[in-house]
Design a protein around this motif. Structure first.
Motif, short mmCIF file in Angstrom:
data_model
loop_
_atom_site.label_atom_id
_atom_site.label_comp_id
_atom_site.label_asym_id
_atom_site.label_seq_id
_atom_site.Cartn_x
_atom_site.Cartn_y
_atom_site.Cartn_z
N GLN A 289 0.83 -1.20 0.00
CA GLN A 289 0.00 0.00 0.00
C GLN A 289 0.86 1.25 0.00
OE1 GLN A 289 -3.36 0.28 -0.31
NE2 GLN A 289 -2.98 2.50 -0.40
N LYS A 292 2.23 1.79 -3.42
CA LYS A 292 1.16 2.32 -4.27
C LYS A 292 0.97 3.82 -4.02
CE LYS A 292 -3.65 1.14 -5.44
NZ LYS A 292 -4.79 0.26 -5.06
N THR A 293 1.03 4.23 -2.77
CA THR A 293 0.89 5.65 -2.41
C THR A 293 2.01 6.48 -3.01
OG1 THR A 293 -0.26 5.12 -0.34
CG2 THR A 293 0.78 7.29 -0.48
N GLU A 510 -9.92 11.04 0.52
CA GLU A 510 -10.02 9.74 -0.17
C GLU A 510 -9.84 9.90 -1.69
OE1 GLU A 510 -13.72 8.04 1.06
OE2 GLU A 510 -13.00 7.64 3.09
N ASP A 512 -6.71 9.17 -3.24
CA ASP A 512 -5.67 8.28 -3.74
C ASP A 512 -6.22 7.09 -4.52
OD1 ASP A 512 -3.81 9.91 -2.65
OD2 ASP A 512 -2.93 8.45 -1.29
N GLU A 513 -7.25 6.47 -3.99
CA GLU A 513 -7.78 5.26 -4.63
C GLU A 513 -8.38 5.58 -6.00
OE1 GLU A 513 -7.60 1.45 -4.81
OE2 GLU A 513 -7.05 2.48 -2.95
N SER A 517 -6.87 4.08 -9.57
CA SER A 517 -7.66 3.33 -10.55
C SER A 517 -7.39 3.82 -11.97
CB SER A 517 -9.15 3.45 -10.23
OG SER A 517 -9.61 4.77 -10.43
#
Length: 522
Positions: A289, A292-293, A510, A512-513, A517
């Motif tokens: 994670q 990914k960040t 929220e 980042d997600e 994608s």
């Protein structure tokens, strides 16, 4: 002599005829040579993209490139494919190092060319145009990132950088090493994140970090405590680099305390030596994670020009870090905690030049707050306005200047359609909280007075005493800045400081997600 001359002339003519005939066998090569460079037929560019349709999005850039170079080969020198061609191929083969996960179009063809370089010494049109398309593919993914519409859809309204990748290629062809630290192409923060990405991937190869188990009933750990959990925390601090050695000890000693202080400072926490289950929860964020960040924030760096750091003055607000930095001549002159908009009233990500400072400001209550808070308050209490130092003004409500004013004693205006600005606040205790998303969208500055003093430091009409008097006068006073100061309100959940330490911040909106994608879409 005359008899000898005729056979020689015949032989020379035959040689020239044979040479010309051989050249005609390659339709890509023009007979004309300018400055030792070979030109090709311009119509072959269009034919190339018919043959390689997956690269068609780069056709316009390729055509611009060759019009500039009068349709001469740019990827060959006397030895064959030039140095930058090989450098670029290596870079494309290692796009993961750039935080990019994407399928390279016509990878098999590229491999065939570069694994058999000795067979590709002579200029060949497919290889030439494939290299040019490959360069624009690389520039698009590494330097440019997502297109402007997709970026805006994520709520990011900072100005996109303007870069000519055609002109940039000329510099890289002359000096291929520039591609390793091409800060003209990408914000310098990008390269810092890239270095940390490499470090974290190495940690991953070495087995990563283990999940820390919190002992039942334990509310906190303090220096002097001893337990298996403390030994696990020590190991985690060693793996992340917050301490240099792992003694395996379960005792919370001075070495571990120093590591905890560094860990908290890197994660936007209140810096003290107490370890709570909430802190351990942050340590237990999976390594995958974190990687990914880092990659998501590398993408954000692609959207900003490094030129902004060359401004004589610059104010940057990083929303997830709850932090404002005022830069003068590229160096931090002030760092201040801030309060930003809560989830329902998100602070907008944008940029505008600061033009005014207003001392002892009125607060003109926004219509949304008037309807949701003020009017219901008046219905319940007829003295509501007076108790809150408010008054009706031109069919609206405003709060009078003074110590109770919601904007505090000074505000900083950079006109924008979002009605967002920086301001002081009477609610100073909020700056002590780790979570500082409380406002209706504007940015409250803990060191507002210090910021005003620094901005006006070189203005002889504004001494610190006069600034203080204006802030406490009770009468609104506007000052227009002689030099406008760029204000950038950004959103980075990972940031690497000057010492190379990675800072992670909570993704409070929220975002980042949603971005991930798009970034990791195959």
């Amino acid at each position: 002599m005359r008899k000898l001359f005729l056979p020689i002339a015949v032989i020379m003519f035959a040689f020239l005829f044979t040479t010309i005939s051989c050249k005609k066998k390659d339709p890509a090569v023009n007979q004309e040579e300018l400055s030792g460079e070979i030109a090709f037929d311009s119509t072959l560019v269009k034919a190339f993209f018919v043959k390689y349709p997956k690269l068609k999005s780069y056709q316009s850039d390729v055509e611009t490139l060759y019009r500039k170079h009068q349709y001469h080969y740019v990827w060959y020198d006397k030895k064959g494919i030039n140095e930058f061609g090989n450098v670029l191929y290596n870079k494309v083969n290692n796009l993961e190092e750039e935080g990019i996960q994407v399928t390279v179009p016509y990878k098999n063809k590229l491999d065939e060319i570069y694994e058999n370089v000795e067979d590709n010494q002579k200029p060949e049109i497919d290889t030439e145009l494939l290299n040019s398309s490959l360069y624009f593919f690389y520039a698009d993914k590494v330097y440019h990132g997502l297109d402007a519409k997709k970026v805006a859809a994520t709520g990011w309204y900072l100005p996109r950088k303007k870069e000519s990748y055609v002109n940039n290629l000329d510099s890289l062809l002359n000096n291929p090493s520039l591609i390793n630290k091409d800060e003209k192409g990408v914000l310098s923060q990008y390269y810092r994140l890239k270095d940390v990405l490499e470090k974290y991937r190495q940690i991953e190869k070495n087995g990563g970090w283990k999940t820390i188990a919190v002992e039942p009933g334990v509310k906190s750990y303090k220096p002097g405590d001893s337990s298996k959990t403390i030994a696990q925390i020590r190991q985690w601090l060693f793996v992340t680099g917050d301490i240099r050695m792992d003694s395996k000890s379960g005792l919370y000693d001075k070495t571990m305390a120093a590591g905890i202080l560094k860990f908290k400072q890197r994660n936007g926490m209140t810096v003290n030596k107490v370890i709570t289950p909430e802190h351990i929860k942050t340590m237990n964020v999976p390594l995958a994670q974190r990687i990914k960040t880092i990659m998501v924030n590398m993408e954000r760096c692609r959207w900003i020009s490094n030129d902004i750091t060359k401004s004589k003055e610059l104010i940057i607000v990083n929303i997830p870090a709850y932090q404002l930095t005022y830069l003068k001549e590229g160096k931090p002159a002030l760092i201040s905690n801030v309060v930003v908009g809560k989830a329902l009233n998100k602070t907008v990500i944008f940029s505008a030049p600061m033009k005014h400072i207003v001392f002892s400001p009125y607060w003109n209550v926004p219509t949304s707050i008037l309807k949701k808070e003020i009017l219901p308050g008046i219905e319940k209490n007829e003295n509501y306005l007076e108790e809150h130092d408010m008054e009706w003004h031109e069919s609206n409500v405003r709060q009078r200047p003074g110590p109770k004013n919601s904007l505090g004693l000074v505000k900083f205006l950079f006109p924008n359609s979002n009605a967002i600005y920086l301001h002081d606040t009477p609610s100073k205790d909020l700056f002590k909280s780790e979570d500082r998303a409380f406002s209706h969208g504007c940015v409250r500055v803990a060191k507002a007075k210090e910021l005003a003093n620094l901005i006006l430091k070189n203005d002889k009409t504004w001494t610190p005493q006069k600034i203080d008097e204006a802030m406490h006068s009770g009468e609104e006073k506007w000052h227009t800045l002689a030099n406008k100061i760029p204000v950038y309100i950004g959103y980075f959940t990972a940031w690497v400081d000057d010492q190379g330490d990675i800072h992670f911040y909570d993704d409070i909106y929220e975002r980042d997600e949603e971005l991930a994608s798009l970034v990791f879409k195959k």
